[in-house]
Scaffold this active site. Sequence first.
Site, PDB file in Angstrom:
ATOM      1  N   GLU A   4       0.042   5.342   3.625  1.00 62.51           N
ATOM      2  CA  GLU A   4      -0.742   4.159   3.989  1.00 62.51           C
ATOM      3  C   GLU A   4      -2.053   4.049   3.202  1.00 62.51           C
ATOM      4  OE1 GLU A   4      -0.319   2.922   7.986  1.00 62.51           O
ATOM      5  OE2 GLU A   4      -2.404   2.274   8.179  1.00 62.51           O
ATOM      6  N   ASP A 100       1.134   5.607   8.516  1.00 65.24           N
ATOM      7  CA  ASP A 100       0.772   6.057   9.870  1.00 65.24           C
ATOM      8  C   ASP A 100       1.876   5.682  10.856  1.00 65.24           C
ATOM      9  OD1 ASP A 100      -1.606   6.800   8.767  1.00 65.24           O
ATOM     10  OD2 ASP A 100      -2.788   5.185   9.691  1.00 65.24           O
ATOM     11  N   TYR A 308     -11.325  10.609   9.819  1.00 61.71           N
ATOM     12  CA  TYR A 308     -11.076   9.172   9.756  1.00 61.71           C
ATOM     13  C   TYR A 308     -11.748   8.418  10.911  1.00 61.71           C
ATOM     14  CZ  TYR A 308      -8.410   4.941   9.024  1.00 61.71           C
ATOM     15  OH  TYR A 308      -8.062   3.655   8.778  1.00 61.71           O
TER      16      TYR A 308
END
Length: 662
Positions: A4, A100, A308
Amino acid sequence: MIAEKPRAAAKIAEALEARNKINIDGVSVWIGKIREKDVVIAPTAGHLYTLHTNERGFPVFNYSWGPRWIYEKNSKHLEKFYKALKKLFPSAEYYVNACDYDVEGSVIGYNIISNLGDVGRAYRVKFSTLTREEISRAFSSLQPLDWSNIESGLARHILDWIWGINVSRALMSIYEKLFEERLILSAGRVQSPTLLELLRRYLERETFVPEPMFTVSVRVRYGDREYSVTNVFEPFKKLDSATELVKSLEEAGRLIIGNVEERVLDLEPPPPFNLTQLQLESARLFRLSPAETLKIAEELYLESLISYPRTNSEKIPPSIDNTRILKNLTSLPELGVYASELLRRKLLSPREGLNEDPAHPAIHPTGYMPTKNLGKEKAALYELIVRRYLASFYPSARVEEVIYTLEEPRAKCLFKLVGRKIVSQEWLKVYRYRKIDVIEVPTLRLGEELKISSVRLVKLYTHPPQLHTKASILKWMEASGIGTEATRAQIIETLFERRYVRGRRIAVTNLGLRVAHVLSTLFRDITEVELTREFERKLREIALGRVSRKEIIDEAISKLSNELEEVKKSLSSCRRSELKVRFGLSTGFQCSICGSDAVGREGGLTLCYPHLRAYQNLVKAYDVWKARNSIDFDDYVETLLKLYITGRFVKDVIKYLMNRVK
DNA sequence: GCAAGGTC
């Protein structure tokens, strides 16, 4: 294998021991071997495809997927990812969607594979953290494509698109016809209910008329010190009740300790941050907007200092090596001592919150050290994240309180005096943003008397709710379940860009008022949070295979096309003034106070909605004021003009009435 | 040009 984002591609390559890194026109791609076969791991950067149309006007229900870098402004950076993947695809034997493991990840990978390759030769992998063990495990069992997620995700995109584009275009047409101005306007499933909430709050605040209340303020003396006591009763509505209390307290001259309560409070540490909590805390502490916080967090992430940031999780999964992170953090100036203490005391499992995220853990420091000066704001945010992470490992803090209840038997009113001390700091010492008020009080016995040193009569007013800030509206969006971690801040910014709203304390502009009015009159569905609920129900049905995507989309199209045709017919057949009346936007008259479209009449005036509501509140509150404290109308409005809590629309009405008398 | 959703 499609990842991703570039960082995920790097992690996957590392786990699969694909060490041959090549560069395709600015995109890093890894090549390795699995069971004698060459594998290529290549990244995208989120959605590479978008819905678009070539048709102008509305209704528009012909759409297709196309490369974003071509159809969307500010998407130039996606061109290189698109071209790299396009180059790689023809030579692949099969494709793996390694985005993801959530619905959007399924759509991102599906769109790439179906446009550049062949979904008949595609697989999906499931992993929830980017750790070596989990990635290796996931790649050792390739799954078929997860069609229910894909279908449900595609439907979400399409529903948002047909609602958003069509209502936005209709809105622009209507606005141009009604107000003779061409503006770029927008409406959507998330932004429109948010605008309406900002408007509700703005009107409540700015049509507010305070009402008077009365209470007493008492100080007592013990030894050579004075203490303010807290009232354990509501303020009085009548002035008489408060003066009576003042009199009886003055006569008594003392308060008696009627009760002594001691209690111990164990305060749990906060869990590590998800994005919303980080945005709220950073607004409170540093006055940063949610969008600014996200931008800075993004930079910290790209510098490998934190994990993240666009996550909803408040959990640190077992796969994350806290011991390693804490060891690394010991070298931080100031904060290192706390990491050392945690290691020494073997406090290695953090407190977790309830929120989860299928794709990412809670925000935490990676243990990498900042190599250069971060600058003021970035350093502050980094410190906040590290302190929060460290705090989550500590035991609860302990606070002891003593609560003395003071009474004056004849007055029948209770007061209290609270003492507070921190017995055990634990996480409070590292998470210094949470302050506990320490209050010293003497040790007192039941029945002991304290001399009253002063009693004052205090006039209070009821208060309006505060205008929203970017932080509080973000919190409202989260609580209402609209938008996502990654998009809420951006959607708030859109409302500002469109000039629907302005200010740090958010006010709605005239444009915002008009847009909200048009939408809630003609497209009520899009202004309500319930539309999201309805979408969610339908998407669940698709995911469960009970209905097809086509059925749901067709249903939305038929509903929308009826409404849109109706609006279109009115637009072409009516004159401007008729149209306003017909759409319930006007009575055909103008507001006596501000000149905008009037919606009602009151006291011989024609008034727009905010001034009408202010006028009604002003009249209603006058009865309350008279009953509490004999006052004539002139004194009443003059007092209101002086109070900052009086709403601005109320002040407009008062000034208008005063001028008219003159 | 217009949405909301990914990520840079």
